[in-house]
Design a protein around this motif. Structure first.
Motif, PDB file in Angstrom:
ATOM      1  N   GLU A  30       0.832  -1.200   0.000  1.00 36.99           N
ATOM      2  CA  GLU A  30       0.000   0.000   0.000  1.00 36.99           C
ATOM      3  C   GLU A  30       0.867   1.251   0.000  1.00 36.99           C
ATOM      4  N   PRO A  31       0.647   2.163  -0.924  1.00 34.48           N
ATOM      5  CA  PRO A  31       1.415   3.408  -0.899  1.00 34.48           C
ATOM      6  C   PRO A  31       1.025   4.248   0.324  1.00 34.48           C
ATOM      7  N   TRP A  32       2.011   4.784   1.002  1.00 37.35           N
ATOM      8  CA  TRP A  32       1.756   5.600   2.195  1.00 37.35           C
ATOM      9  C   TRP A  32       2.300   7.008   2.025  1.00 37.35           C
ATOM     10  N   PHE A  33       2.634   7.330   0.777  1.00 44.61           N
ATOM     11  CA  PHE A  33       3.109   8.672   0.457  1.00 44.61           C
ATOM     12  C   PHE A  33       2.890   8.900  -1.025  1.00 44.61           C
ATOM     13  N   THR A  34       3.002  10.144  -1.437  1.00 46.95           N
ATOM     14  CA  THR A  34       2.929  10.497  -2.854  1.00 46.95           C
ATOM     15  C   THR A  34       4.168  11.319  -3.198  1.00 46.95           C
ATOM     16  N   VAL A  35       4.470  11.359  -4.477  1.00 46.35           N
ATOM     17  CA  VAL A  35       5.563  12.193  -4.978  1.00 46.35           C
ATOM     18  C   VAL A  35       4.929  13.157  -5.977  1.00 46.35           C
ATOM     19  N   ASP A  36       5.042  14.457  -5.699  1.00 42.91           N
ATOM     20  CA  ASP A  36       4.441  15.460  -6.586  1.00 42.91           C
ATOM     21  C   ASP A  36       4.907  15.238  -8.024  1.00 42.91           C
ATOM     22  N   GLY A  37       3.946  15.252  -8.945  1.00 40.36           N
ATOM     23  CA  GLY A  37       4.243  15.130 -10.365  1.00 40.36           C
ATOM     24  C   GLY A  37       4.426  13.708 -10.861  1.00 40.36           C
ATOM     25  N   ILE A  38       4.285  12.715  -9.988  1.00 44.79           N
ATOM     26  CA  ILE A  38       4.449  11.321 -10.404  1.00 44.79           C
ATOM     27  C   ILE A  38       3.181  10.559 -10.040  1.00 44.79           C
ATOM     28  N   GLU A  39       2.516  10.068 -11.068  1.00 45.34           N
ATOM     29  CA  GLU A  39       1.228   9.390 -10.898  1.00 45.34           C
ATOM     30  C   GLU A  39       1.311   8.174  -9.970  1.00 45.34           C
ATOM     31  N   GLY A  68       9.090  10.448   7.995  1.00 50.16           N
ATOM     32  CA  GLY A  68       8.720  11.677   7.314  1.00 50.16           C
ATOM     33  C   GLY A  68       9.864  12.450   6.691  1.00 50.16           C
ATOM     34  N   ARG A  69      10.940  11.750   6.348  1.00 49.88           N
ATOM     35  CA  ARG A  69      12.071  12.372   5.648  1.00 49.88           C
ATOM     36  C   ARG A  69      12.174  11.711   4.278  1.00 49.88           C
ATOM     37  N   ALA A  70      12.545  12.481   3.271  1.00 52.83           N
ATOM     38  CA  ALA A  70      12.654  11.901   1.935  1.00 52.83           C
ATOM     39  C   ALA A  70      13.601  12.722   1.076  1.00 52.83           C
ATOM     40  N   ALA A 158       3.048  12.943   2.803  1.00 56.48           N
ATOM     41  CA  ALA A 158       2.315  11.904   3.524  1.00 56.48           C
ATOM     42  C   ALA A 158       0.885  11.876   2.978  1.00 56.48           C
ATOM     43  N   THR A 159       0.144  10.855   3.330  1.00 54.19           N
ATOM     44  CA  THR A 159      -1.222  10.732   2.812  1.00 54.19           C
ATOM     45  C   THR A 159      -2.115  11.892   3.240  1.00 54.19           C
ATOM     46  N   ASP A 160      -1.762  12.613   4.306  1.00 58.10           N
ATOM     47  CA  ASP A 160      -2.540  13.787   4.720  1.00 58.10           C
ATOM     48  C   ASP A 160      -2.119  15.051   3.971  1.00 58.10           C
ATOM     49  N   GLY A 161      -1.137  14.938   3.061  1.00 57.00           N
ATOM     50  CA  GLY A 161      -0.692  16.062   2.249  1.00 57.00           C
ATOM     51  C   GLY A 161       0.491  16.825   2.804  1.00 57.00           C
ATOM     52  N   SER A 162       0.914  16.522   4.029  1.00 58.95           N
ATOM     53  CA  SER A 162       2.042  17.251   4.608  1.00 58.95           C
ATOM     54  C   SER A 162       3.346  16.796   3.962  1.00 58.95           C
ATOM     55  N   PRO A 163       4.238  17.751   3.641  1.00 53.27           N
ATOM     56  CA  PRO A 163       5.489  17.398   2.958  1.00 53.27           C
ATOM     57  C   PRO A 163       6.501  16.763   3.905  1.00 53.27           C
ATOM     58  N   PHE A 164       7.268  15.856   3.359  1.00 52.48           N
ATOM     59  CA  PHE A 164       8.373  15.246   4.099  1.00 52.48           C
ATOM     60  C   PHE A 164       9.504  16.277   4.173  1.00 52.48           C
ATOM     61  N   THR A 165      10.394  16.112   5.136  1.00 59.12           N
ATOM     62  CA  THR A 165      11.551  16.991   5.274  1.00 59.12           C
ATOM     63  C   THR A 165      12.767  16.335   4.624  1.00 59.12           C
ATOM     64  N   THR A 166      13.858  17.064   4.588  1.00 61.07           N
ATOM     65  CA  THR A 166      15.092  16.577   3.975  1.00 61.07           C
ATOM     66  C   THR A 166      15.660  15.372   4.730  1.00 61.07           C
TER      67      THR A 166
END
Length: 184
Positions: A30-39, A68-70, A158-166
């Motif tokens: 199950e995906p638990w994160f998204t990457v902006d611009g990648i379907e 929460g880091r990526a 994250a699935t709630d839309g909050s961005p991961f940190t460095t």
């Protein structure tokens, strides 16, 4: 022929050796994160701490931690495998990077190498993986890691839309008595 996840996973001995270096090539279901611009991010594996490796369309390898880091950690899949083989503790190098200081990352890598558990086993795994994949040694894996993370422009959420940190963390080996002593 370039090294791809398919070429690598066809070699069960290499997959087993990489498992000993804390890399699994079984992606999360199950995906638990998204990457902006990648379907649909192509998850290619995971590590024991719950992090996931993603092969981006650009062929960069991105790492998303369960904390929460990526960020992008390698320019290619082959560079990713070179990194893991040369510095299986690469994530700790980032943890003790003092906010992304290359000199501090080098200190951390040296200290972590000096404190390796089962050093003979790790060195044997390194040699067998390189030989089986005809994989050259990375010239400077710490610099390659630094460059990839510093240039990382991927936005992971994250699935709630909050961005991961460095992936660069604020700690230094001076914050860890064992590593501080190993570096002395």
């Amino acid at each position: 022929m370039p090294l791809t996840p398919e070429v690598l996973t066809a070699n069960s001995q290499v997959v087993a050796r990489l498992g000993g270096l804390d890399i699994s090539f079984t992606p999360d279901e199950e995906p638990w994160f998204t990457v902006d611009g990648i379907e649909s991010p192509r998850q290619i594996g995971s590590d024991g701490s719950g992090g996931t490796f993603v092969l981006l369309p650009s062929q960069n390898v991105l790492y998303a931690s369960s904390e929460g880091r990526a960020g992008i950690i390698a320019a290619t899949f082959e560079a990713f495998i070179q990194l893991v083989v040369a510095r299986p503790y690469w994530l700790d190098v980032l943890k003790f990077s003092a906010g992304g200081d290359l000199a501090e990352m080098r200190r951390a890598a040296d200290a972590l190498e000096a404190t390796l558990d089962d050093e003979d086993e790790v060195n044997e795994a390194r040699e067998q993986i390189r030989k089986a994949l005809v994989l050259p040694e990375s010239d400077d894996p710490v610099d390659a890691l630094y460059e990839a993370v510093a240039a990382s422009d991927a936005i992971v959420r994250a699935t709630d839309g909050s961005p991961f940190t460095t992936l660069f963390n604020r700690f230094s080996i001076d914050n860890n008595p064992m590593l501080r002593n190993a570096a002395a």
